[in-house]
Design a protein around this motif. Sequence first.
Motif, PDB file in Angstrom:
ATOM      1  N   SER A  14     -21.912  67.262  62.652  1.00 16.96           N
ATOM      2  CA  SER A  14     -21.036  66.660  63.657  1.00 16.96           C
ATOM      3  C   SER A  14     -20.765  65.192  63.288  1.00 16.96           C
ATOM      4  O   SER A  14     -21.109  64.737  62.198  1.00 16.96           O
ATOM      5  N   GLU A  15     -20.180  64.521  64.220  1.00 19.30           N
ATOM      6  CA  GLU A  15     -19.763  63.127  64.073  1.00 19.30           C
ATOM      7  C   GLU A  15     -20.889  62.186  63.597  1.00 19.30           C
ATOM      8  O   GLU A  15     -21.973  62.186  64.187  1.00 19.30           O
ATOM      9  N   GLY A  16     -20.624  61.388  62.541  1.00 25.80           N
ATOM     10  CA  GLY A  16     -21.552  60.318  62.138  1.00 25.80           C
ATOM     11  C   GLY A  16     -22.909  60.772  61.631  1.00 25.80           C
ATOM     12  O   GLY A  16     -23.872  60.006  61.634  1.00 25.80           O
ATOM     13  N   LEU A  56      -3.249  66.559  60.733  1.00 27.41           N
ATOM     14  CA  LEU A  56      -4.299  66.977  61.669  1.00 27.41           C
ATOM     15  C   LEU A  56      -5.061  65.806  62.282  1.00 27.41           C
ATOM     16  O   LEU A  56      -5.468  65.865  63.437  1.00 27.41           O
ATOM     17  N   LEU A  57      -5.273  64.762  61.479  1.00 29.18           N
ATOM     18  CA  LEU A  57      -6.155  63.685  61.960  1.00 29.18           C
ATOM     19  C   LEU A  57      -5.434  62.563  62.696  1.00 29.18           C
ATOM     20  O   LEU A  57      -6.041  61.859  63.499  1.00 29.18           O
ATOM     21  N   CYS A  58      -4.108  62.408  62.399  1.00 27.63           N
ATOM     22  CA  CYS A  58      -3.466  61.213  62.962  1.00 27.63           C
ATOM     23  C   CYS A  58      -3.290  61.346  64.475  1.00 27.63           C
ATOM     24  O   CYS A  58      -3.118  62.443  65.012  1.00 27.63           O
ATOM     25  N   LEU A  72      -3.304  75.206  61.051  1.00 31.79           N
ATOM     26  CA  LEU A  72      -3.160  74.170  60.015  1.00 31.79           C
ATOM     27  C   LEU A  72      -4.450  74.022  59.206  1.00 31.79           C
ATOM     28  O   LEU A  72      -4.407  73.808  57.991  1.00 31.79           O
ATOM     29  N   MET A  73      -5.594  74.150  59.873  1.00 33.27           N
ATOM     30  CA  MET A  73      -6.880  74.095  59.148  1.00 33.27           C
ATOM     31  C   MET A  73      -6.914  75.213  58.106  1.00 33.27           C
ATOM     32  O   MET A  73      -7.289  75.000  56.959  1.00 33.27           O
ATOM     33  N   PHE A  74      -6.521  76.415  58.523  1.00 28.85           N
ATOM     34  CA  PHE A  74      -6.579  77.543  57.581  1.00 28.85           C
ATOM     35  C   PHE A  74      -5.449  77.492  56.553  1.00 28.85           C
ATOM     36  O   PHE A  74      -5.619  77.983  55.440  1.00 28.85           O
ATOM     37  N   ALA A  76      -4.339  74.704  55.195  1.00 25.62           N
ATOM     38  CA  ALA A  76      -4.880  73.773  54.186  1.00 25.62           C
ATOM     39  C   ALA A  76      -5.949  74.480  53.352  1.00 25.62           C
ATOM     40  O   ALA A  76      -6.028  74.328  52.132  1.00 25.62           O
ATOM     41  N   ARG A  77      -6.773  75.274  54.019  1.00 25.38           N
ATOM     42  CA  ARG A  77      -7.880  75.983  53.322  1.00 25.38           C
ATOM     43  C   ARG A  77      -7.335  76.985  52.310  1.00 25.38           C
ATOM     44  O   ARG A  77      -7.866  77.118  51.209  1.00 25.38           O
ATOM     45  N   ALA A  78      -6.274  77.695  52.683  1.00 24.82           N
ATOM     46  CA  ALA A  78      -5.704  78.701  51.764  1.00 24.82           C
ATOM     47  C   ALA A  78      -5.262  78.025  50.464  1.00 24.82           C
ATOM     48  O   ALA A  78      -5.524  78.517  49.360  1.00 24.82           O
ATOM     49  N   SER A 147     -22.537  56.730  67.812  1.00 26.28           N
ATOM     50  CA  SER A 147     -22.633  55.271  67.693  1.00 26.28           C
ATOM     51  C   SER A 147     -22.568  54.865  66.219  1.00 26.28           C
ATOM     52  O   SER A 147     -21.979  53.836  65.889  1.00 26.28           O
ATOM     53  N   ARG A 148     -23.089  55.696  65.326  1.00 23.76           N
ATOM     54  CA  ARG A 148     -22.958  55.381  63.891  1.00 23.76           C
ATOM     55  C   ARG A 148     -21.484  55.409  63.484  1.00 23.76           C
ATOM     56  O   ARG A 148     -21.010  54.547  62.757  1.00 23.76           O
ATOM     57  N   ALA A 149     -20.752  56.442  63.961  1.00 23.80           N
ATOM     58  CA  ALA A 149     -19.344  56.594  63.559  1.00 23.80           C
ATOM     59  C   ALA A 149     -18.483  55.456  64.109  1.00 23.80           C
ATOM     60  O   ALA A 149     -17.564  55.000  63.447  1.00 23.80           O
ATOM     61  N   PHE A 158      -9.912  63.404  66.136  1.00 21.50           N
ATOM     62  CA  PHE A 158     -11.138  64.122  66.512  1.00 21.50           C
ATOM     63  C   PHE A 158     -12.203  63.152  67.023  1.00 21.50           C
ATOM     64  O   PHE A 158     -12.900  63.431  67.998  1.00 21.50           O
ATOM     65  N   GLU A 159     -12.296  62.016  66.343  1.00 23.55           N
ATOM     66  CA  GLU A 159     -13.350  61.058  66.701  1.00 23.55           C
ATOM     67  C   GLU A 159     -13.168  60.493  68.097  1.00 23.55           C
ATOM     68  O   GLU A 159     -14.092  59.918  68.663  1.00 23.55           O
ATOM     69  N   GLN A 160     -11.951  60.654  68.671  1.00 27.86           N
ATOM     70  CA  GLN A 160     -11.706  60.134  70.018  1.00 27.86           C
ATOM     71  C   GLN A 160     -12.172  61.100  71.109  1.00 27.86           C
ATOM     72  O   GLN A 160     -12.075  60.799  72.292  1.00 27.86           O
ATOM     73  N   CYS A 191     -33.565  60.774  60.830  1.00 23.62           N
ATOM     74  CA  CYS A 191     -34.599  59.926  60.201  1.00 23.62           C
ATOM     75  C   CYS A 191     -33.939  58.848  59.343  1.00 23.62           C
ATOM     76  O   CYS A 191     -32.726  58.845  59.176  1.00 23.62           O
ATOM     77  N   ASP A 192     -34.790  57.993  58.755  1.00 25.86           N
ATOM     78  CA  ASP A 192     -34.175  56.990  57.867  1.00 25.86           C
ATOM     79  C   ASP A 192     -33.682  57.691  56.603  1.00 25.86           C
ATOM     80  O   ASP A 192     -34.107  58.809  56.284  1.00 25.86           O
ATOM     81  N   LEU A 193     -32.783  57.001  55.910  1.00 24.89           N
ATOM     82  CA  LEU A 193     -32.039  57.625  54.816  1.00 24.89           C
ATOM     83  C   LEU A 193     -32.946  58.225  53.740  1.00 24.89           C
ATOM     84  O   LEU A 193     -32.686  59.333  53.234  1.00 24.89           O
ATOM     85  N   GLU A 195     -35.856  59.496  54.007  1.00 25.07           N
ATOM     86  CA  GLU A 195     -36.436  60.766  54.478  1.00 25.07           C
ATOM     87  C   GLU A 195     -35.392  61.879  54.497  1.00 25.07           C
ATOM     88  O   GLU A 195     -35.669  63.027  54.172  1.00 25.07           O
ATOM     89  N   VAL A 196     -34.166  61.524  54.909  1.00 27.77           N
ATOM     90  CA  VAL A 196     -33.075  62.516  54.918  1.00 27.77           C
ATOM     91  C   VAL A 196     -32.876  63.029  53.488  1.00 27.77           C
ATOM     92  O   VAL A 196     -32.778  64.236  53.238  1.00 27.77           O
ATOM     93  N   GLN A 197     -32.875  62.104  52.536  1.00 23.71           N
ATOM     94  CA  GLN A 197     -32.612  62.503  51.151  1.00 23.71           C
ATOM     95  C   GLN A 197     -33.770  63.302  50.568  1.00 23.71           C
ATOM     96  O   GLN A 197     -33.558  64.200  49.748  1.00 23.71           O
TER      97      GLN A 197
END
Length: 215
Positions: A14-16, A56-58, A72-74, A76-78, A147-149, A158-160, A191-193, A195-197
């Motif tokens: 998901s977001e961020g 899609l994003l604007c 439109l998602m599909f 672009a995917r095709a 909050s990160r995003a 989408f982010e809105q 977690c911190d980066l 640890e994620v990695q």
Amino acid sequence: MDKPNGKFVTIEGSEGVGKTTNIEFIQSYLKAADIPFLLTREPGGTPMAEELRELLLCEREEPVSEDCELLLMFAARAQHIQQVIKPALQAGTWVLCDRFTDATYAYQGGGRKLPLDKIASLENLVQGTLRPDLTLLLDVDVEVGMSRAKGRGKLDRFEQEKLEFFERVRQAYLKRADQEQDRFRIIDAGCDLAEVQQQIKIALDHFSDHLMDRR
Ligand code: Z5A
């Protein structure tokens, strides 16, 4: 003997959640392992699919119909599959893709509440039997992700969306991961980066070992 097909690895969340940040780490891992790979993204990945991404994003005044967004998602995917993903996999190149159809189940299915069988029909139509071999799902508390995003500046269409939308997206991802445990690896991205990695490294080591065992 024919060259084996490349592997199809997708990164979701998901977001961020930190996809962009961690894709750099995954690229370093594949380079160090001498695995030929191609990095791409959805929506996008070809000039035409990138134009569809823009659409899609604007932000726009005209409300966007949910079916229009889904199609439109599909669309672009095709284009992406035919021009980029399939040829790469057939040439033995791994494809590292920033989002794929699990995002459609999560955003259009979970977020927008579109029926999942509608998405499944389009998935079968556009992809045939093509599915990712490994999906890394970066998972983080929605408020932390949002909050990160927000720190990145101007928000796209989408982010809105509101917190509840992203909660549904997150739950839809987790449900898919539960239904397809062989393909998904859930990474705790709160977690911190470092640890994620470390978690991502373990998931990739495990996937590579599994491939070796099958040879
Ligand atoms: N979409 C859809 O609806 N249906 C579909 O089928 C598909 C997509 C394929 C564009 O996707 C939109 O398309 C997406 C869903 C929709 N919309 N949303 N939301 P995108 O992938 O291009 O956009 P994005 O979700 O905004 O992803 P992004 O730009 O790649 O961001 P990210 O990966 O989530 O995060 P990041 O930029 O790597 O990190 C965000 C910040 O957090 C950054 O400042 C980092 O330094 C920081 N960060 C990262 N990790 C950490 C940790 N561990 N600790 C602390 N801080 C961290």
